[in-house]
Each structure stands twice: as C-alpha cells, then as structure tokens.
Design a protein around this motif. Structure first.
Motif, PDB file in Angstrom:
ATOM      1  N   ILE A  24       0.837  -1.208   0.000  1.00 19.12           N
ATOM      2  CA  ILE A  24       0.000   0.000   0.000  1.00 19.12           C
ATOM      3  C   ILE A  24       0.869   1.254   0.000  1.00 19.12           C
ATOM      4  CG2 ILE A  24      -1.622   1.366   1.386  1.00 19.12           C
ATOM      5  CD1 ILE A  24      -2.948  -1.325   2.158  1.00 19.12           C
ATOM      6  N   THR A  25       1.913   1.261   0.796  1.00 21.73           N
ATOM      7  CA  THR A  25       2.818   2.416   0.847  1.00 21.73           C
ATOM      8  C   THR A  25       3.485   2.656  -0.503  1.00 21.73           C
ATOM      9  OG1 THR A  25       3.232   2.028   3.192  1.00 21.73           O
ATOM     10  CG2 THR A  25       4.830   3.397   2.018  1.00 21.73           C
ATOM     11  N   LEU A  26       4.007   1.591  -1.105  1.00 24.48           N
ATOM     12  CA  LEU A  26       4.635   1.733  -2.425  1.00 24.48           C
ATOM     13  C   LEU A  26       3.626   2.196  -3.471  1.00 24.48           C
ATOM     14  CD1 LEU A  26       7.018  -1.368  -2.469  1.00 24.48           C
ATOM     15  CD2 LEU A  26       7.640   1.031  -2.196  1.00 24.48           C
ATOM     16  N   GLY A  27       2.405   1.663  -3.400  1.00 24.26           N
ATOM     17  CA  GLY A  27       1.348   2.089  -4.323  1.00 24.26           C
ATOM     18  C   GLY A  27       1.014   3.554  -4.164  1.00 24.26           C
ATOM     19  N   MET A  28       0.988   4.035  -2.938  1.00 21.41           N
ATOM     20  CA  MET A  28       0.698   5.453  -2.697  1.00 21.41           C
ATOM     21  C   MET A  28       1.824   6.347  -3.212  1.00 21.41           C
ATOM     22  SD  MET A  28      -1.240   5.382   0.972  1.00 21.41           S
ATOM     23  CE  MET A  28      -1.512   7.142   0.973  1.00 21.41           C
ATOM     24  N   ILE A  29       3.051   5.890  -3.077  1.00 21.00           N
ATOM     25  CA  ILE A  29       4.183   6.666  -3.582  1.00 21.00           C
ATOM     26  C   ILE A  29       4.099   6.778  -5.103  1.00 21.00           C
ATOM     27  CG2 ILE A  29       6.697   6.644  -3.899  1.00 21.00           C
ATOM     28  CD1 ILE A  29       6.855   5.433  -1.035  1.00 21.00           C
ATOM     29  N   VAL A  30       3.861   5.652  -5.774  1.00 21.54           N
ATOM     30  CA  VAL A  30       3.761   5.658  -7.236  1.00 21.54           C
ATOM     31  C   VAL A  30       2.567   6.506  -7.680  1.00 21.54           C
ATOM     32  CG1 VAL A  30       3.307   4.206  -9.258  1.00 21.54           C
ATOM     33  CG2 VAL A  30       4.959   3.467  -7.538  1.00 21.54           C
ATOM     34  N   SER A  31       1.433   6.356  -7.018  1.00 22.60           N
ATOM     35  CA  SER A  31       0.242   7.136  -7.361  1.00 22.60           C
ATOM     36  C   SER A  31       0.479   8.628  -7.169  1.00 22.60           C
ATOM     37  CB  SER A  31      -0.951   6.704  -6.508  1.00 22.60           C
ATOM     38  OG  SER A  31      -1.271   5.369  -6.754  1.00 22.60           O
ATOM     39  N   SER A  32       1.133   8.991  -6.096  1.00 21.62           N
ATOM     40  CA  SER A  32       1.437  10.405  -5.839  1.00 21.62           C
ATOM     41  C   SER A  32       2.330  10.974  -6.931  1.00 21.62           C
ATOM     42  CB  SER A  32       2.113  10.571  -4.476  1.00 21.62           C
ATOM     43  OG  SER A  32       1.253  10.183  -3.445  1.00 21.62           O
ATOM     44  N   ALA A  33       3.334  10.206  -7.338  1.00 22.37           N
ATOM     45  CA  ALA A  33       4.225  10.668  -8.408  1.00 22.37           C
ATOM     46  C   ALA A  33       3.455  10.874  -9.708  1.00 22.37           C
ATOM     47  CB  ALA A  33       5.365   9.672  -8.610  1.00 22.37           C
ATOM     48  N   LEU A  34       2.549   9.954 -10.026  1.00 23.34           N
ATOM     49  CA  LEU A  34       1.750  10.098 -11.249  1.00 23.34           C
ATOM     50  C   LEU A  34       0.819  11.305 -11.188  1.00 23.34           C
ATOM     51  CD1 LEU A  34       0.882   6.365 -12.006  1.00 23.34           C
ATOM     52  CD2 LEU A  34       2.445   7.856 -13.276  1.00 23.34           C
ATOM     53  N   VAL A  35       0.214  11.541 -10.038  1.00 25.12           N
ATOM     54  CA  VAL A  35      -0.669  12.702  -9.880  1.00 25.12           C
ATOM     55  C   VAL A  35       0.127  13.997 -10.032  1.00 25.12           C
ATOM     56  CG1 VAL A  35      -2.065  13.977  -8.198  1.00 25.12           C
ATOM     57  CG2 VAL A  35      -2.436  11.532  -8.520  1.00 25.12           C
ATOM     58  N   ILE A  36       1.298  14.058  -9.409  1.00 23.19           N
ATOM     59  CA  ILE A  36       2.141  15.253  -9.528  1.00 23.19           C
ATOM     60  C   ILE A  36       2.542  15.474 -10.989  1.00 23.19           C
ATOM     61  CG2 ILE A  36       4.418  16.203  -8.942  1.00 23.19           C
ATOM     62  CD1 ILE A  36       4.007  14.893  -6.144  1.00 23.19           C
ATOM     63  N   TRP A  37       2.911  14.400 -11.699  1.00 21.74           N
ATOM     64  CA  TRP A  37       3.301  14.506 -13.105  1.00 21.74           C
ATOM     65  C   TRP A  37       2.136  15.031 -13.949  1.00 21.74           C
ATOM     66  CZ3 TRP A  37       7.831  14.623 -15.348  1.00 21.74           C
ATOM     67  CH2 TRP A  37       7.906  14.511 -16.737  1.00 21.74           C
ATOM     68  N   LYS A  38       0.931  14.475 -13.745  1.00 23.20           N
ATOM     69  CA  LYS A  38      -0.246  14.929 -14.502  1.00 23.20           C
ATOM     70  C   LYS A  38      -0.571  16.387 -14.184  1.00 23.20           C
ATOM     71  CE  LYS A  38      -1.541  11.383 -16.916  1.00 23.20           C
ATOM     72  NZ  LYS A  38      -1.614  11.426 -18.365  1.00 23.20           N
ATOM     73  N   LEU A  39      -0.427  16.785 -12.926  1.00 25.04           N
ATOM     74  CA  LEU A  39      -0.664  18.168 -12.535  1.00 25.04           C
ATOM     75  C   LEU A  39       0.331  19.092 -13.234  1.00 25.04           C
ATOM     76  CD1 LEU A  39      -2.274  20.118 -10.732  1.00 25.04           C
ATOM     77  CD2 LEU A  39      -0.574  19.709  -8.950  1.00 25.04           C
ATOM     78  N   LEU A  40       1.593  18.693 -13.263  1.00 19.80           N
ATOM     79  CA  LEU A  40       2.608  19.484 -13.976  1.00 19.80           C
ATOM     80  C   LEU A  40       2.273  19.606 -15.461  1.00 19.80           C
ATOM     81  CD1 LEU A  40       6.024  18.328 -12.462  1.00 19.80           C
ATOM     82  CD2 LEU A  40       5.095  20.630 -12.464  1.00 19.80           C
ATOM     83  N   MET A  41       1.775  18.522 -16.057  1.00 16.64           N
ATOM     84  CA  MET A  41       1.392  18.561 -17.470  1.00 16.64           C
ATOM     85  C   MET A  41       0.290  19.590 -17.699  1.00 16.64           C
ATOM     86  SD  MET A  41       1.463  14.500 -18.451  1.00 16.64           S
ATOM     87  CE  MET A  41       0.608  14.717 -19.988  1.00 16.64           C
ATOM     88  N   CYS A  42      -0.698  19.627 -16.811  1.00 16.15           N
ATOM     89  CA  CYS A  42      -1.810  20.578 -16.944  1.00 16.15           C
ATOM     90  C   CYS A  42      -1.339  22.019 -16.752  1.00 16.15           C
ATOM     91  CB  CYS A  42      -2.909  20.256 -15.941  1.00 16.15           C
ATOM     92  SG  CYS A  42      -3.787  18.731 -16.295  1.00 16.15           S
ATOM     93  N   VAL A  43      -0.491  22.254 -15.758  1.00 17.02           N
ATOM     94  CA  VAL A  43      -0.035  23.609 -15.443  1.00 17.02           C
ATOM     95  C   VAL A  43       0.884  24.161 -16.537  1.00 17.02           C
ATOM     96  CG1 VAL A  43       1.407  24.937 -13.835  1.00 17.02           C
ATOM     97  CG2 VAL A  43      -0.318  23.362 -12.958  1.00 17.02           C
ATOM     98  N   THR A  44       1.764  23.318 -17.078  1.00 19.04           N
ATOM     99  CA  THR A  44       2.759  23.793 -18.046  1.00 19.04           C
ATOM    100  C   THR A  44       2.292  23.715 -19.491  1.00 19.04           C
ATOM    101  OG1 THR A  44       3.794  21.616 -18.258  1.00 19.04           O
ATOM    102  CG2 THR A  44       4.658  23.091 -16.550  1.00 19.04           C
TER     103      THR A  44
END
Length: 181
Positions: A24-44
């Motif tokens: 679960i911890t590893l899944g949350m880390i990977v999910s958080s990284a993907l969310v941050i990446w998608k957010l960066l894509m939207c902002v930039t």
C-alpha cells in the motif's frame, strides 16, 4: 552474520500485515508521483514538463545532465528561445535554440528552424525528417523556462549502465522490505 544474512532473516520475519502495508505504501508513492506529473502537465501545457539534456550540443548554455523545465503556451515562439522538439521517426526529443521563425499570416501557425549552440557548422535541417525544412507547432514539446544543472546525470548513468539501475532499485527495494517502521 553480515548484512546479507541479516537482510534475509529480516525478510523471513515479515508477516502478512507488514507485506500489505508495504504494498500500500509503495502504491501510494507511485500514485502520488503520477498525480504530480499529470498536474505538472496541466499547469505547463507540456506532455513532458521536465527533460534531461543528453548531449553537448547546447554547450555552453546547457551541459549534458542538466534538467530543463518546460512550458508551452499560446504565445508565439521567438528566435533565440530554447525549445524541445520531436522529429518524426525519432524517439528522443532534442533541445536546441530557435534561429529563425516564419509566421504564417493566414493562421496562428508558424515554422521554426533550430540549431544547437555548440553545432557551429549548420542548422538542424540535416537532422529533421527527410524532406523536412522547418518544424511546426506539433513538433515543439515546450520551451525551456528554467533548469537545474547536472541533476539529471543520474538518469543518463542509469540509461547507459543498466547494471547501476538494477543495483540501485534492488537496494532500495531491499531497504524498504527490511526496514522496521
């Protein structure tokens, strides 16, 4: 016993609850990284808002291993800007400076010609797709708006020397599994 023996004993003692917690911890880390990446894509406005400079073609402005931060807005590209672009048939994007811009009067489209700062001989027409003279908007991934020097060198090393990547990820995985929290 030694580090490896202790690690094996520690792995044997992990119970089911700890295993589920780890997954679960590893899944949350990977999910958080993907969310941050998608957010960066939207902002930039860029499909890839962060890239690593892979060659020396932009020296002295950027060195091999520098990380570039990209943004792509609606404003026109201007000569002198540094852009990251894709060439049809190539997988790896290229970081070069715009040396000429041809704006089309009838539309908002434009054509650009690029060149690496360290490539003294000629513009980039020799590396474009066969028969291509200019880059269009759909080739441009983004324009450089900031950078971190040499931080991306780890990416280059892991790409060129796969054993280092496997050792690094194996050590991180072993550390995650054997740490008691």
């Amino acid at each position: 016993m030694g580090f490896i023996g202790d690690s094996i004993e520690s792995l044997k003692s992990i119970n089911v609850r700890q295993s589920i917690e780890l997954v679960i911890t590893l899944g949350m880390i990977v999910s958080s990284a993907l969310v941050i990446w998608k957010l960066l894509m939207c902002v930039t406005g860029c499909e890839s808002p962060v890239v690593v400079v892979l060659t020396e073609s932009m020296e002295p402005a950027f060195q091999r291993g520098d990380i570039l931060f990209l943004r792509m807005g609606e404003e026109p590209i201007r000569a002198g800007e540094i852009v990251v672009f894709n060439i049809d048939g190539r997988d790896i994007p290229i970081v070069h400076r715009v040396i000429k811009v041809h704006e089309r009067n009838d539309t908002a489209d434009f054509d650009v010609l690029t060149k690496g700062d360290n490539n003294r001989e000629a513009d980039d027409r020799g590396i474009y797709a066969p028969g291509q003279e200019w880059l269009q908007r759909h080739h441009i991934m983004g324009r450089a708006v900031g950078f971190l020097p040499y931080v991306g060198y780890l990416t280059i090393i892991m790409t060129e020397k796969l054993i280092i990547k496997y050792v690094l990820f194996g050590a991180l995985g072993l550390l995650a599994m054997t740490s008691k929290g």
